[in-house]
Write a protein that holds these residues in place. Sequence first.
Motif, PDB file in Angstrom:
ATOM      1  N   PRO A  27       0.528  12.653  -6.585  1.00 35.29           N
ATOM      2  CA  PRO A  27       1.394  13.663  -7.457  1.00 35.29           C
ATOM      3  C   PRO A  27       2.493  14.288  -6.790  1.00 35.29           C
ATOM      4  O   PRO A  27       3.392  14.381  -7.308  1.00 35.29           O
ATOM      5  N   GLN A  28       2.405  14.496  -5.587  1.00 33.84           N
ATOM      6  CA  GLN A  28       3.268  15.267  -4.907  1.00 33.84           C
ATOM      7  C   GLN A  28       4.521  14.371  -4.668  1.00 33.84           C
ATOM      8  O   GLN A  28       5.646  14.946  -4.405  1.00 33.84           O
ATOM      9  N   THR A  29       4.364  13.278  -4.545  1.00 41.25           N
ATOM     10  CA  THR A  29       5.358  12.190  -4.364  1.00 41.25           C
ATOM     11  C   THR A  29       6.116  11.748  -5.538  1.00 41.25           C
ATOM     12  O   THR A  29       7.345  11.654  -5.787  1.00 41.25           O
ATOM     13  N   PHE A  30       5.196  11.601  -6.735  1.00 41.90           N
ATOM     14  CA  PHE A  30       5.743  10.927  -8.035  1.00 41.90           C
ATOM     15  C   PHE A  30       6.260  12.032  -9.090  1.00 41.90           C
ATOM     16  O   PHE A  30       7.172  11.640  -9.737  1.00 41.90           O
ATOM     17  N   VAL A  31       5.213  13.142  -9.261  1.00 35.57           N
ATOM     18  CA  VAL A  31       5.772  13.909 -10.131  1.00 35.57           C
ATOM     19  C   VAL A  31       5.859  15.510  -9.819  1.00 35.57           C
ATOM     20  O   VAL A  31       6.135  16.300 -10.594  1.00 35.57           O
ATOM     21  N   ALA A  72       0.979  -1.297   0.046  1.00 35.69           N
ATOM     22  CA  ALA A  72       0.053  -0.152   0.018  1.00 35.69           C
ATOM     23  C   ALA A  72       1.015   1.146   0.008  1.00 35.69           C
ATOM     24  O   ALA A  72       0.461   2.430  -0.713  1.00 35.69           O
ATOM     25  N   LYS A  73       1.922   1.213   0.671  1.00 40.04           N
ATOM     26  CA  LYS A  73       2.871   2.233   0.782  1.00 40.04           C
ATOM     27  C   LYS A  73       3.509   2.694  -0.642  1.00 40.04           C
ATOM     28  O   LYS A  73       3.652   3.812  -0.957  1.00 40.04           O
ATOM     29  N   GLU A  74       3.944   1.786  -1.337  1.00 41.63           N
ATOM     30  CA  GLU A  74       4.196   1.863  -2.605  1.00 41.63           C
ATOM     31  C   GLU A  74       3.483   2.284  -3.692  1.00 41.63           C
ATOM     32  O   GLU A  74       3.755   3.068  -4.515  1.00 41.63           O
ATOM     33  N   VAL A  75       2.221   1.913  -3.585  1.00 48.15           N
ATOM     34  CA  VAL A  75       1.171   2.345  -4.568  1.00 48.15           C
ATOM     35  C   VAL A  75       0.800   3.926  -4.125  1.00 48.15           C
ATOM     36  O   VAL A  75       0.686   4.753  -5.148  1.00 48.15           O
ATOM     37  N   ASP A  76       0.706   4.255  -2.953  1.00 47.44           N
ATOM     38  CA  ASP A  76       0.608   5.602  -2.519  1.00 47.44           C
ATOM     39  C   ASP A  76       1.545   6.333  -3.176  1.00 47.44           C
ATOM     40  O   ASP A  76       1.173   7.642  -3.528  1.00 47.44           O
TER      41      ASP A  76
END
Length: 361
Positions: free
Chosen positions: A329-333, A320-324
């Motif tokens: 957007p704030q963590t991935f892009v 769940a943490k990895e999917v979150d």
Amino acid sequence: MKYLTTALALSFLYLFTDTSSHFSSGGFDMKDFNKDRVKTVVVSHRGTGDFRTIQAAIDSIPSNNNNWIKIYLKHGTYNEKIVIEKQMIVMQGNDASKVTIQYNDAGLANSSGPFRLNAEYFVAINITFKNTYNNIKQTVPYKDIKVAPSAILMADKASFYGCRFISVQDTLADLLGRHYFHKCYIEGAVDFIWGRGQSIYQNCVINVKGVTSKKMVNNREMLAGFITAQGRESEQDTSGFVFNKCVIKGTGKAFLGRAYRGYSRVVFYGTHMSNVVVPQGWDAWHYKGQDDKFTFVEVNSTGKGANKKGRVRWEKNLSAKEVDFLLNPQTFVDNDGWMATLPSALVSLYYNHLQSLSFRI
């Protein structure tokens, strides 16, 4: 959550309590976006604006531009091959079904087509990008089509709202940089979302056209293309495609994705998949035997195409943490906060989306 206070502080600007009500086949309702205080130039191929061509409007912007400039496109079809080399541009139409940038051009994956982005800080709203080379109305052999992108993204920090991308092969060349797509429409058949981009596709519609690829699935030939071909190249490579609450439909058959490079990463979350998705789901392509390195993931998806019976054994199951991390957007892009520098209405829309995440896994 750390962004919630910011979201509430910004929400008074242009609150979109239900973003779905602001979207139709034409795109976003622009009444709020038009309030942003930015310089605007108008393009009309009929001569009723500041420029007759989009490229002329782009060329008028200073090379060292540091202020947002809006290029407003009046209704019409613009037959142009556009290259953007200048930053901080908002290119806006009022209705994607009535504002089309198109070109008939094929053969080169990184330069053919009507639109190429080479500069940071770009926004497109309510525009159709279309390559007219492969005008396919029904299923045809793969050998009869050519690479024909509708848009080529070679720059960081770009976002697209209510836009449409239409072609058959390599429709959206999401090649480099971080990108955010909100309520867009993407149509194609073969590798039609591809590249090494680091992108979130939020509430988008993916339409699969029918093209034969002569691909064997479960020991029988399927008429199937590929929705994605993502090009992550190592464990350290931060790129990947994330589809959050999208819809997959169409008249053809397709794999969710193939491994374009050895560490390909694609996630579908909460996506409705029709039966256009083939049972196997994913393809290792030239990287058979290296499937432990792929990150091909499906979480909480629905529809006949989301049935995992028949899926490849090596599809990943993330925590769940990895999917979150990938969905947010704030963590991935947006880990450096670039999206907060967009025109105010888009900032409000973005933070409203963050509020809606609520981390529900």
